[in-house]
Structures are given as C-alpha cells and as structure tokens.
Design a protein around this motif. Structure first.
Motif, PDB file in Angstrom:
ATOM      1  N   GLN A 394      11.974  18.695  61.695  1.00  0.00           N
ATOM      2  CA  GLN A 394      11.588  19.184  60.359  1.00  0.00           C
ATOM      3  C   GLN A 394      11.456  18.029  59.368  1.00  0.00           C
ATOM      4  O   GLN A 394      10.535  17.995  58.545  1.00  0.00           O
ATOM      5  CB  GLN A 394      12.633  20.186  59.851  1.00  0.00           C
ATOM      6  CG  GLN A 394      12.646  21.513  60.596  1.00  0.00           C
ATOM      7  CD  GLN A 394      13.480  21.452  61.870  1.00  0.00           C
ATOM      8  OE1 GLN A 394      13.959  20.394  62.269  1.00  0.00           O
ATOM      9  NE2 GLN A 394      13.644  22.611  62.520  1.00  0.00           N
ATOM     10  N   THR A 395      12.385  17.066  59.461  1.00  0.00           N
ATOM     11  CA  THR A 395      12.311  15.908  58.571  1.00  0.00           C
ATOM     12  C   THR A 395      11.100  15.052  58.903  1.00  0.00           C
ATOM     13  O   THR A 395      10.421  14.547  57.996  1.00  0.00           O
ATOM     14  CB  THR A 395      13.607  15.081  58.681  1.00  0.00           C
ATOM     15  OG1 THR A 395      14.714  15.888  58.290  1.00  0.00           O
ATOM     16  CG2 THR A 395      13.545  13.842  57.801  1.00  0.00           C
ATOM     17  N   ILE A 401       5.790  11.690  59.662  1.00  0.00           N
ATOM     18  CA  ILE A 401       6.004  10.535  60.518  1.00  0.00           C
ATOM     19  C   ILE A 401       6.184  11.029  61.950  1.00  0.00           C
ATOM     20  O   ILE A 401       6.539  12.182  62.194  1.00  0.00           O
ATOM     21  CB  ILE A 401       7.226   9.692  60.098  1.00  0.00           C
ATOM     22  CG1 ILE A 401       8.503  10.550  60.092  1.00  0.00           C
ATOM     23  CG2 ILE A 401       6.999   9.062  58.734  1.00  0.00           C
ATOM     24  CD1 ILE A 401       9.741   9.764  59.763  1.00  0.00           C
ATOM     25  N   GLY A 402       5.925  10.138  62.905  1.00  0.00           N
ATOM     26  CA  GLY A 402       6.013  10.521  64.308  1.00  0.00           C
ATOM     27  C   GLY A 402       6.846   9.546  65.103  1.00  0.00           C
ATOM     28  O   GLY A 402       7.498   8.645  64.555  1.00  0.00           O
ATOM     29  N   ALA A 403       6.794   9.703  66.412  1.00  0.00           N
ATOM     30  CA  ALA A 403       7.623   8.893  67.310  1.00  0.00           C
ATOM     31  C   ALA A 403       7.254   7.419  67.249  1.00  0.00           C
ATOM     32  O   ALA A 403       8.067   6.560  67.556  1.00  0.00           O
ATOM     33  CB  ALA A 403       7.482   9.401  68.737  1.00  0.00           C
ATOM     34  N   SER A 404       6.047   7.093  66.859  1.00  0.00           N
ATOM     35  CA  SER A 404       5.611   5.696  66.816  1.00  0.00           C
ATOM     36  C   SER A 404       5.833   5.056  65.445  1.00  0.00           C
ATOM     37  O   SER A 404       5.292   3.994  65.158  1.00  0.00           O
ATOM     38  CB  SER A 404       4.132   5.604  67.178  1.00  0.00           C
ATOM     39  OG  SER A 404       3.346   6.365  66.256  1.00  0.00           O
ATOM     40  N   ASN A 416      17.343  10.389  54.334  1.00  0.00           N
ATOM     41  CA  ASN A 416      17.084  11.644  53.640  1.00  0.00           C
ATOM     42  C   ASN A 416      18.025  12.737  54.125  1.00  0.00           C
ATOM     43  O   ASN A 416      18.557  13.522  53.321  1.00  0.00           O
ATOM     44  CB  ASN A 416      15.630  12.065  53.845  1.00  0.00           C
ATOM     45  CG  ASN A 416      15.298  13.388  53.176  1.00  0.00           C
ATOM     46  OD1 ASN A 416      15.123  14.409  53.840  1.00  0.00           O
ATOM     47  ND2 ASN A 416      15.232  13.395  51.855  1.00  0.00           N
ATOM     48  N   GLU A 417      18.279  12.774  55.432  1.00  0.00           N
ATOM     49  CA  GLU A 417      19.230  13.757  55.959  1.00  0.00           C
ATOM     50  C   GLU A 417      20.661  13.404  55.554  1.00  0.00           C
ATOM     51  O   GLU A 417      21.480  14.288  55.311  1.00  0.00           O
ATOM     52  CB  GLU A 417      19.095  13.844  57.472  1.00  0.00           C
ATOM     53  CG  GLU A 417      17.771  14.433  57.903  1.00  0.00           C
ATOM     54  CD  GLU A 417      17.744  14.845  59.370  1.00  0.00           C
ATOM     55  OE1 GLU A 417      18.758  14.634  60.085  1.00  0.00           O
ATOM     56  OE2 GLU A 417      16.704  15.386  59.802  1.00  0.00           O
TER      57      GLU A 417
END
Length: 554
Positions: A394-395, A401-404, A416-417
């Motif tokens: 969700q964040t 943003i993604g895995a890369s 942020n979390e």
C-alpha cells in the motif's frame, strides 16, 4: 610492474571506502591523500614474492597471505560503511560473529556495490599474474620501501600508531596501513591484563569540563516539567533529520513528526555515539551515561554488576522501567545484556511471532500505560534498519514506487510507515501528555547514511526532540549526545543522582561537548560554530572510564 599495480589498485579500492571527503578541504588534495594511503598495500609484494617460490611451504604461505588479505579488506569494505567503524581484531568472538550473521542479508542488500565487484576482479587479476610474471628482488625491495616511507612519514607527523589509536581505528588504518593497525590491535589484545579492557579509573568529571570550567548554567532552555509520571523514549533505527521534511512523489514523508516539533525542544546538533556496538551503543549510553567503547561491543560485554544503571536509579525512586524491541534475536547481545539488569523489564518479539512492528510497539506501550506507578518506557524500532524494503504494498502504491526503486526512495517510504507508528504511539499516551504528566522523547541510534553529508560531524547528526505540553517549538543548537539522555531523564523524574555522570541535562543551556568514541571532541566554539578536534590526552580518562567496566571475556 603489473603485480604491484594490481595490489596498489586493491589499496585504492579499500581506502576509498574509509575515506570521508570534507567540504572545507581541497578535493584534489584529499584525493592525493587517498592515493598516498593506498601505498600501504604495496607491502603485499612480500607474500606475492613468496608465492613465486620454488619451495612448497613458502609458496603456500605466500598465497595464504594474499587470500587472507583480500578476504579481510573485502569484509571491511562493506563493514565500515554499514557499521561505521573498523573492529579490533579481537572484537569478534563467537557471540559477536553470530550477531553479525543475523543481519548479513541486510548487509549485502544494502552495501554490496561496485567496490566489492572491483575487489573480486582485482584479486582474480593478481592471482592470474603471480604465477606468470616473475618479481625481481630489486623490484620487490623498491616497492616495499614505498609503504615503509609512508609509515615513517606518519610516525614523524603523528607519533607511533599506539598513540594515534585514540583518534579512531579508521584513522589509524589510513595513516599507518592495515599492517600497523593489525600489529597494534594484536599487541593491545596480548597486553590486556585481567578480565577488563581497562584498569579501574577515577571519575574524570563531566565531558563539558573539557571546554568549560563551569559547564552547567543555571539558565534553562525550557523549564523542566514538574510532576512527570511517565517518560516515553522512542528510538528510531537509522533516522535522518532530512527525512522529517522530505517528500516522495510530491507527498510528505513524515508529516506527524514534522508537526510534533511544535510541541518540542528540537536539537539540531544531537550526535550519535557509535563504537564497536553499532545500534546497541545508543542503548548502552542511555542505560549507563557512558561513552561506548570502540574496542568491544559495550552493551554485550559490560559487567552491569559494577555499573549503577539509569534503570537501577529509577527503581530506587519508585519508577518502573520497560524496554521493548521487536528484533527477535536481540542483535549485538542486547537480550544477553538485559538479563543482567534486574531493574528493567524487557519485551522482545519471540522468534515464532509474526506481529507487525507497529502492532508490537503499541502492545508494548499499552502494558506500560496500564501501570499506576511512575514509569519509563523505552521502545527501539527495527523496521527502518537497512536495506529499507520493509514497507507495505500500500505504501509502495501511495508513493508510486516499485521493486527497482533506489535506496533513498525505499528509505523514505519506510520512514513514512515509521511516522505512522510514532503517531499511533503518541496518540495512545496523549491524555497524559496534555495533562502535563507525560514526557515524550524521540531520537535515533544513528543516521541512515543514504543522504549525502560532508564531514564527520554531519555524518553523526541524528534527530532528537523532547516534547511536553508546556513546551513550544524551540530549536537548540547546543551540542548533545546520547549520554546526555541519562541525566535528563533522571532530572525529569526529580531523581537526584548520587552517581558521577559524564553527560548533562539537555534542558540546561550551559556549554556542553560530546566525546565520540573515536576520540573526537565536538562542541561549539566562541563564534558559535560546531567544531571537532582530536582529543587524546585529555579525553583518555573518559574513554578509560568506560573500559574499566567492559569485560574481555564476559
């Protein structure tokens, strides 16, 4: 000479990992110093020459010397940026090796980069060249003389390596090479008498006395709150001040902490004091008010039967102390250490538990809030430990943003979390906070190092804020460090310490200084500039004061 060039290249790669470029020095001059430091590695011409011997035993010893060297610098090239220090050769007993093994996955994901790749290529090139290119005796002698000349120049300028050790191991390696550092470390190990790193030492006074004969002013930054019933200290792993006001994909990263500062005394020159214990050094300094050791992980190796901790003093005053951490294994021996301190209750996440950190943190605080007695609650989070990929899908979607993603984006998404977790913890105790009964402290163990910073002072800065309903947002530029939390917490509870303390109440406005474990004294000069200077002779008693409690074989 190709073999000499390969060895020198390995030295450049290694020393570039240790070298910290500073903004106030000429860049070309700093690069020149880096290149000169790399000459130390040419001493390896000796094992390379041995590897070309016709005698089997000499050949084996030569190759073994080269293999050990490359494995060691390969380890240090990753270890130093990740942990921030070069360990003494005797630091890693079996317990500490197992500690490090617990985070090797994080270590390689976060640190593994071009230096490690270049070292592998350089090592392969060297082992290819050694059996194919003969080294003439004259060439060997000429190349060995170069590092000896560098060593002699360093001795002339700085004194013997044993004297310079107080400046920090990485400085020792840069100036005298790995051979000088290794000799010094082994010699120190052999000469440690008894079960403790240092002999019994007298209380040297507050560190601030090193810069001011009357360090504590009667004035205060903010009035110390009266009738405090509860102090909640939240320590964030790898916390940068830059993250508080940062945005990611146009969205604020830490909006709650940014807003919270309006109710806090905010410290812009609060420094992490990190020695051989890494993250756990912050806990050590909170518990003891001592400067961490650069020689052994202090939290794991301290003889707490000889130290009156913060928790001991609070218990004597009727204050209950609790420590919570959701790292299952208690990295760097914190689970072992807290077993020795009977005056603090601990809550470690169990290996079989899969609870999210946010929920674990709330559960731990809820247990403290139920207590009718005065209490000190200390929570140390782990989510923002590198490689900063523990955030939810969700964040990731929220910030697009993604895995890369790059490491900075991963870090900010994680923070942020963490901001949400801090918000929920603050909300849980807000009733007591608004009534003036609760003091909320937010700080860190050390920076993340993902934000580029110039200079050792900037590299050590971490956020710190002390929040109370009676406070208005105030910025304090005076220099403080983790050991200053010890007297601050005691005085907030109205406890008069019978102990000799090294730190100073952070709500006092008198001159203060921080002694980093590397032997650097940091303080504000008369012009208000924060400066750092080597401090060996005068600061030795303060570092030795800690070492008298640290056991070589706990």
């Amino acid at each position: 000479m190709l073999i000499g060039g390969a060895i020198y290249l390995s030295g450049l790669i290694f020393y570039s990992a240790l070298f910290l470029f500073t903004a106030n020095q000429n860049q070309f001059f700093q690069i020149a110093k880096l290149m000169v430091a790399a000459l130390h590695c040419l001493i390896l011409i000796v094992p390379a020459y041995m590897a070309q011997s016709s005698r089997s035993i000499v050949k084996v010893l030569g190759y073994l010397g080269l293999i050990v060297y490359f494995l060691y610098i390969y380890f240090l090239v990753g270890f130093f940026p990740y942990f921030g220090f070069i360990p003494e050769l005797y630091t890693f007993g079996s317990g500490n090796v197992s500690d490090v093994s617990e985070v090797m996955g994080h270590y390689f994901k976060q640190i593994f980069g071009y230096r490690e790749v270049l070292l592998v290529i350089t090592a392969a090139l060297l082992f290819y060249l050694v059996p194919r290119h003969r080294l003439p005796v004259q060439g060997v002698l000429a190349l060995v003389l170069l590092p000896l000349a560098v060593f002699s120049t360093s001795v002339y300028q700085f004194g013997l390596p044993g004297i310079s050790q107080s400046l920090g191991n990485e400085t020792l390696v840069r100036r005298f090479g790995l051979a000088g550092f290794s000799y010094n470390s082994i010699n120190e190990w052999v000469n440690i008498k008894g079960g403790y790193l240092g002999p019994k030492a007298a209380y040297p006074g507050r560190i601030s006395k090193l810069i001011s004969p009357d360090p504590v002013s009667s004035q205060a930054t903010s009035s110390m709150p009266k009738d405090v019933d509860r102090i909640i200290l939240v320590q964030i792993e790898s916390f940068d001040s830059e993250a508080i006001e940062a945005s990611l994909s146009g969205k604020p990263v830490m909006p709650f902490v940014d807003e919270l500062r309006s109710k806090c005394v905010n410290y812009t020159n609060f420094l992490a004091m990190k020695g051989a214990g890494g993250s756990s050094d912050a806990e050590f300094s909170v518990a003891t008010g001592l400067v961490p050791s650069l020689r052994l992980p202090a939290l794991r190796n301290t003889d707490f039967s000889r130290v009156e901790t913060l928790y001991d003093q609070l218990r004597s005053a009727g204050v209950v102390s609790r420590f919570a951490h959701n790292n299952n294994a208690g990295y760097y021996g914190r689970n072992i250490a807290y077993e020795k301190i009977n005056s603090v209750e601990t809550d470690f996440q169990k290996p079989h538990e899969t609870i999210q950190e946010r929920l674990f943190a709330k559960k731990a605080l809820a247990a403290s809030l139920k207590d009718s007695q005065k209490s000190f609650h200390y929570f140390f989070n782990y989510q923002s430990h590198g490689p900063y990929q523990g955030y939810s899908a969700q964040t990731a979607e929220k910030f697009s943003i993604g895995a890369s993603s790059d490491i900075l984006s991963d870090y900010l998404a994680t923070m942020n979390e963490v901001d949400q977790m801090i918000s929920e913890l603050f909300s849980m105790q807000s009733a007591g906070f608004e009534d003036g009964k609760n003091l909320f402290i937010l700080t860190a163990d050390h920076p993340s190092y993902v934000h580029p910073r110039d200079g050792e002072i900037a590299q050590s800065r971490i956020p710190a804020m002390i929040c109370h309903a009676s406070f208005e947002g105030t910025t304090v530029s005076n220099v403080y460090g983790t050991i200053d939390l010890y007297p601050t917490i005691l005085e907030a509870f109205g406890v008069t310490s019978g102990n000799a303390v090294l730190g100073q109440n952070m709500l006092d406005s008198g001159d203060n200084a921080v002694l980093l474990p590397q032997g650097k004294l940091v303080y504000k000069d008369k012009q208000g500039k924060v400066i750092s200077r080597p401090c060996s002779e005068n600061c030795g008693p303060y570092l030795g004061y800690t070492d008298q409690y640290i056991m070589l074989h706990p």
